[in-house]
Scaffold this active site. Structure first.
Site, PDB file in Angstrom:
ATOM      1  N   GLY A 109       1.201  60.470  46.740  1.00  0.00           N
ATOM      2  CA  GLY A 109       2.134  61.241  45.946  1.00  0.00           C
ATOM      3  C   GLY A 109       1.491  62.449  45.301  1.00  0.00           C
ATOM      4  N   THR A 165      -2.399  62.088  44.536  1.00  0.00           N
ATOM      5  CA  THR A 165      -3.150  62.036  45.786  1.00  0.00           C
ATOM      6  C   THR A 165      -3.273  63.406  46.430  1.00  0.00           C
ATOM      7  OG1 THR A 165      -2.434  59.767  46.207  1.00  0.00           O
ATOM      8  CG2 THR A 165      -3.202  61.029  48.107  1.00  0.00           C
ATOM      9  N   THR A 203       6.140  58.758  48.159  1.00  0.00           N
ATOM     10  CA  THR A 203       6.450  58.281  46.814  1.00  0.00           C
ATOM     11  C   THR A 203       7.907  57.868  46.737  1.00  0.00           C
ATOM     12  OG1 THR A 203       6.706  58.866  44.468  1.00  0.00           O
ATOM     13  CG2 THR A 203       6.793  60.682  46.022  1.00  0.00           C
ATOM     14  N   ILE A 204       8.174  56.770  46.044  1.00  0.00           N
ATOM     15  CA  ILE A 204       9.564  56.345  45.873  1.00  0.00           C
ATOM     16  C   ILE A 204      10.289  57.257  44.890  1.00  0.00           C
ATOM     17  CG2 ILE A 204       8.945  53.939  46.349  1.00  0.00           C
ATOM     18  CD1 ILE A 204       9.586  53.407  43.331  1.00  0.00           C
ATOM     19  N   ASP A 205       9.548  58.082  44.161  1.00  0.00           N
ATOM     20  CA  ASP A 205      10.155  58.973  43.163  1.00  0.00           C
ATOM     21  C   ASP A 205      10.753  60.239  43.767  1.00  0.00           C
ATOM     22  OD1 ASP A 205       9.483  57.282  41.031  1.00  0.00           O
ATOM     23  OD2 ASP A 205       7.493  58.167  40.846  1.00  0.00           O
ATOM     24  N   MET A 257      12.554  52.845  38.359  1.00  0.00           N
ATOM     25  CA  MET A 257      11.367  53.675  38.277  1.00  0.00           C
ATOM     26  C   MET A 257      11.734  55.156  38.269  1.00  0.00           C
ATOM     27  SD  MET A 257       8.436  51.729  40.493  1.00  0.00           S
ATOM     28  CE  MET A 257       7.558  50.343  39.765  1.00  0.00           C
ATOM     29  N   LEU A 288       9.807  45.519  42.323  1.00  0.00           N
ATOM     30  CA  LEU A 288      10.706  45.175  43.421  1.00  0.00           C
ATOM     31  C   LEU A 288      11.074  46.414  44.231  1.00  0.00           C
ATOM     32  CD1 LEU A 288      13.233  42.742  41.673  1.00  0.00           C
ATOM     33  CD2 LEU A 288      11.621  42.156  43.493  1.00  0.00           C
ATOM     34  N   GLN A 289      11.118  47.545  43.539  1.00  0.00           N
ATOM     35  CA  GLN A 289      11.540  48.783  44.202  1.00  0.00           C
ATOM     36  C   GLN A 289      10.490  49.329  45.159  1.00  0.00           C
ATOM     37  OE1 GLN A 289      13.506  51.262  40.732  1.00  0.00           O
ATOM     38  NE2 GLN A 289      12.110  49.722  39.939  1.00  0.00           N
TER      39      GLN A 289
END
Length: 361
Positions: free
Chosen positions: A116, A119, A139-141, A183, A286-287
């Protein structure tokens, strides 16, 4: 098989894990092996492994069956080599010097860094140090600038939305305010999209400081309209209007002193303001875990294959990005240290407002 001067490549995953990392590793390595005859070295546990020289050869056998697996077969860490103030205990060298030494010792022609914001910021700095680096946006964001989508986001969105759907039935059955924390520390993409997809009545995002009285008014308006429950989606980085006025240091201190996460505070504030029963669910890790969605497998594979092409063509110092459904090269220096926030005029945000969703402002 196409010719290239890039023969041996290191690959690492850094920062938080996200669905699609193994698919991306597989994409880079398989495309590099099959089309360019490249040799790959897996660096364990992110930049920490690069500092320590902890690496393993990656073969086609290692890549078999990993497309659908969550996590990362290489392991990860949040090591920030450029922020170190003392030599590494194991190498006796400053981390950046150890990285440059190991890069040479491993005989690497290039390095691929999957991660992300942090990194790719480190990847940019390593590029400045003379290493041949390619970055991939994970990234999940979904908060990396100059790319429309990061892999990991869609899977997290699926998980968060399913959770909201399930909590919806409990909220309806018990006539409660259900506060669900997702998140999104600096950017609210996951909260916004999962909130819209899950029919959230209130969505609180880092980009829009909230007024708890406005949130309470929205909840009470629903009750007066005969709707006995409310779904409140809270991104972990959501903040009040009062907090938004604080200096960064004071805000961090205030948050560090909180005995619980933001969703619990919002629930307590709402219960006091409305006298309605509130309950909290924090989705947490969990996400980030589990099997990547088909979309993320495809996207991560696409990024991986493109990275192999970047390597072969020596397009170093770039992030593999997606813009208008096309793969493009974005200089890492343009990505470093930046966050892609939700614009206040974003179509999804405007859609939410038109649907009657409250954003606490």
């Amino acid at each position: 098989m196409s010719k290239t001067s890039v023969k041996k490549v290191g690959i690492l995953t850094s920062g938080g894990d996200a669905p699609g990392l193994n698919a991306a590793i597989r994409g880079v390595c398989r495309a590099g092996m099959i089309h360019y005859g490249m040799e790959f070295v897996g660096i364990k546990n992110g930049y920490r492994g690069l500092v320590q020289g902890n690496c393993v050869p990656l073969t086609s056998k290692d890549l078999s069956g990993i497309l659908t697996l969550g996590g990362t077969l290489l392991g990860t860490s949040r090591e920030k080599p450029f922020k170190a103030k003392e030599p590494n205990a194991e190498t006796g060298l400053m981390p950046v010097e150890a990285i440059k030494k190991n890069y040479k010792k491993m005989g690497l022609d290039a390095l691929v860094c999957l991660g992300g914001n942090g990194t790719n910021t480190t990847a940019s700095l390593l590029s400045d140090e003379g290493l041949n680096v390619i970055g991939l946006p994970k990234t999940i964001d979904n908060d990396i600038v100059f790319t429309d989508m990061t892999f990991g986001f869609h899977t997290a969105l699926d998980v968060a939305t399913e959770a909201i759907d399930r909590i919806h039935t409990t909220a309806h059955s018990h006539s409660r305010i259900m506060v669900i924390e997702v998140m999104g520390h600096k950017a609210g993409w996951l909260g916004l999209y999962s909130g819209i997809a899950g029919g959230g009545d209130v969505i609180l995002l880092p980009e829009i400081p909230y007024d708890i009285e406005k949130v309470a008014e929205s909840v009470m308006a629903r009750k007066e309209a005969g709707k006995e429950f409310s779904i409140v989606i809270v991104a972990e980085g959501a903040l009040s209007k009062k907090e938004a006025k604080l200096e960064k240091k004071a805000f961090k201190k205030k948050r560090a002193e909180m005995p619980y996460s933001i969703a619990y505070r919002v629930a307590q504030e709402l219960e006091e303001a409305t006298k309605l029963e509130s309950r909290v669910t924090v989705l947490g890790y969990l996400q980030r875990g589990g099997t990547p969605s088909p979309y993320d497998r495809v996207l991560a594979s696409q990024y991986g294959v493109a990275a192999a092409d970047f390597l072969a063509k020596e397009k170093f110092g770039n992030l593999v990005a997606l813009q208008n459904n096309k793969i493009v090269a974005v200089p890492l220096k343009d990505v470093a240290g930046k966050v892609k926030n939700v614009p206040l005029d974003h179509p999804m945000l405007l859609a939410g407002r038109n649907l009657g969703t409250s954003f606490g402002d």
